[in-house]
Write a protein that holds these residues in place. Structure first.
Motif, short mmCIF file in Angstrom:
data_model
loop_
_atom_site.label_atom_id
_atom_site.label_comp_id
_atom_site.label_asym_id
_atom_site.label_seq_id
_atom_site.Cartn_x
_atom_site.Cartn_y
_atom_site.Cartn_z
N VAL A 93 3.58 -2.89 -9.26
CA VAL A 93 3.15 -2.80 -7.66
C VAL A 93 1.70 -3.18 -7.49
CG1 VAL A 93 2.79 -1.53 -5.22
CG2 VAL A 93 5.20 -1.60 -6.77
N PHE A 94 0.84 -2.84 -8.35
CA PHE A 94 -0.48 -2.05 -8.73
C PHE A 94 -1.07 -2.31 -9.89
CE2 PHE A 94 0.93 1.93 -6.13
CZ PHE A 94 0.51 1.67 -4.80
N GLN A 95 -2.34 -2.92 -9.81
CA GLN A 95 -3.10 -3.78 -10.83
C GLN A 95 -4.20 -1.94 -11.67
OE1 GLN A 95 -6.25 -6.36 -10.05
NE2 GLN A 95 -4.76 -7.82 -8.75
N SER A 96 -4.27 -2.02 -12.54
CA SER A 96 -4.29 -0.64 -13.13
C SER A 96 -5.72 -0.55 -13.15
CB SER A 96 -4.90 -1.02 -15.00
OG SER A 96 -5.63 -2.12 -15.22
N SER A 97 -7.03 -1.23 -11.73
CA SER A 97 -7.89 -0.96 -10.98
C SER A 97 -7.98 -1.95 -9.77
CB SER A 97 -8.74 -0.67 -12.33
OG SER A 97 -8.95 -1.25 -12.36
N GLY A 98 -8.82 -1.62 -8.96
CA GLY A 98 -9.14 -2.54 -8.35
C GLY A 98 -9.44 -2.11 -7.32
N ASN A 99 -8.94 -2.62 -6.14
CA ASN A 99 -10.34 -2.45 -4.28
C ASN A 99 -8.70 -2.39 -3.73
OD1 ASN A 99 -13.27 -3.18 -5.07
ND2 ASN A 99 -12.63 -5.55 -5.67
N TRP A 100 -9.51 -1.30 -2.46
CA TRP A 100 -9.00 -0.58 -1.95
C TRP A 100 -9.57 -0.76 0.07
CZ3 TRP A 100 -9.19 2.98 1.59
CH2 TRP A 100 -10.02 4.24 1.61
N ALA A 101 -8.48 -1.58 0.81
CA ALA A 101 -9.17 -1.43 2.23
C ALA A 101 -9.04 -1.12 3.16
CB ALA A 101 -10.38 -3.02 2.47
N PHE A 102 -8.98 -0.91 4.12
CA PHE A 102 -8.11 -0.61 4.83
C PHE A 102 -7.52 -2.30 5.99
CE2 PHE A 102 -10.76 3.30 5.78
CZ PHE A 102 -9.65 4.25 5.82
N ASN A 103 -6.47 -2.09 5.62
CA ASN A 103 -5.76 -3.34 6.73
C ASN A 103 -6.06 -3.79 8.25
OD1 ASN A 103 -4.55 -5.92 6.45
ND2 ASN A 103 -2.32 -4.87 7.55
N ASN A 104 -7.07 -4.82 8.23
CA ASN A 104 -7.97 -5.69 9.92
C ASN A 104 -7.67 -3.71 10.66
OD1 ASN A 104 -7.09 -7.69 9.60
ND2 ASN A 104 -4.68 -7.76 9.40
N GLY A 105 -8.30 -3.02 10.25
CA GLY A 105 -8.93 -1.80 10.88
C GLY A 105 -8.09 -1.17 11.11
N ASN A 106 -6.19 -0.86 10.05
CA ASN A 106 -5.44 -0.32 10.99
C ASN A 106 -6.28 1.37 9.51
OD1 ASN A 106 -3.27 1.30 10.81
ND2 ASN A 106 -1.81 0.29 11.51
N LEU A 107 -6.24 1.76 9.89
CA LEU A 107 -5.92 3.42 9.00
C LEU A 107 -5.08 4.25 8.57
CD1 LEU A 107 -9.33 5.25 10.90
CD2 LEU A 107 -9.80 3.49 9.61
N ASN A 108 -4.20 3.52 9.06
CA ASN A 108 -2.75 3.92 8.21
C ASN A 108 -2.19 2.43 7.39
OD1 ASN A 108 -2.62 6.60 8.91
ND2 ASN A 108 -1.92 6.30 11.12
N SER A 109 -2.44 1.62 6.91
CA SER A 109 -2.76 0.20 6.40
C SER A 109 -3.54 0.00 5.40
CB SER A 109 -2.34 -0.56 7.18
OG SER A 109 -1.65 -1.59 6.81
N LEU A 110 -3.04 0.08 4.26
CA LEU A 110 -3.81 -0.26 3.10
C LEU A 110 -4.03 -1.34 2.46
CD1 LEU A 110 -3.96 3.58 1.46
CD2 LEU A 110 -5.95 2.26 2.97
N ILE A 111 -4.64 -2.10 2.08
CA ILE A 111 -4.40 -3.51 1.35
C ILE A 111 -4.87 -3.40 0.58
CG2 ILE A 111 -6.87 -4.47 2.90
CD1 ILE A 111 -4.48 -7.34 2.70
#
Length: 161
Positions: A93-111
């Motif tokens: 599901v996840f890479q060993s490391s990378g970046n995350w962000a809020f998905n389209n400004g939704n604070l309860n959705s991470l991309i």
């Protein structure tokens, strides 16, 4: 008579001066500290002041215990305030490391890693930032030239100290 008029005039001006100088909420700090935004508060819950590690207490795949993550306690993910992450046993599901962000400004959705296939819904994040659930509807199309059937819903139940 004139002295009464002067006295009355002084009384009116004095009262006006007292009224206009009161109730003005003056403070010793003319520049109050700005309040954190909702995004900054959510980042603090997820990533702490610089980084926060979350350990899985349970991982399910399509409602059953995950065979991919057969030992949930071996999985951990560290979120950093710079919106980076690293995992221990995060694949597939996840890479060993990378970046995350809020998905389209939704604070309860991470991309994760700008990948539309790795979008997590955050739920159960308590105010102390010690419990969180990440739900990911995951689709892995191909790896190394072959199609893999790992599509489905992963639910990561996480705790942090």
């Amino acid at each position: 008579m004139i002295s009464k008029k002067i006295y009355l005039l002084l009384l009116v001006f004095g009262s006006f001066g007292i009224i206009t100088s009161c109730g003005g909420g003056g403070s010793d700090n003319p520049d109050p500290e700005p309040q954190p935004t909702a995004e900054e508060l959510q980042i603090a819950k997820i990533a702490g002041t610089s980084a926060k590690t979350w350990t899985a207490t349970a991982i399910t795949f399509n409602g059953a215990p995950s065979e991919t993550y057969n030992d949930p306690s071996a999985f951990s993910i560290t979120f950093r305030t710079a919106k980076t992450y690293s995992t221990n046993t995060g694949s597939p599901v996840f890479q060993s490391s990378g970046n995350w962000a809020f998905n389209n400004g939704n604070l309860n959705s991470l991309i994760f890693d700008s990948n539309q296939n790795t979008i997590a819904t955050v739920s159960g994040l308590n105010s102390a930032g010690t419990q969180m659930t990440l739900t990911i509807d995951f689709e892995l199309a191909s790896t190394g030239g072959r199609i893999e059937a790992i599509n489905g819903r992963y639910v990561f139940t996480l705790t942090s100290n």
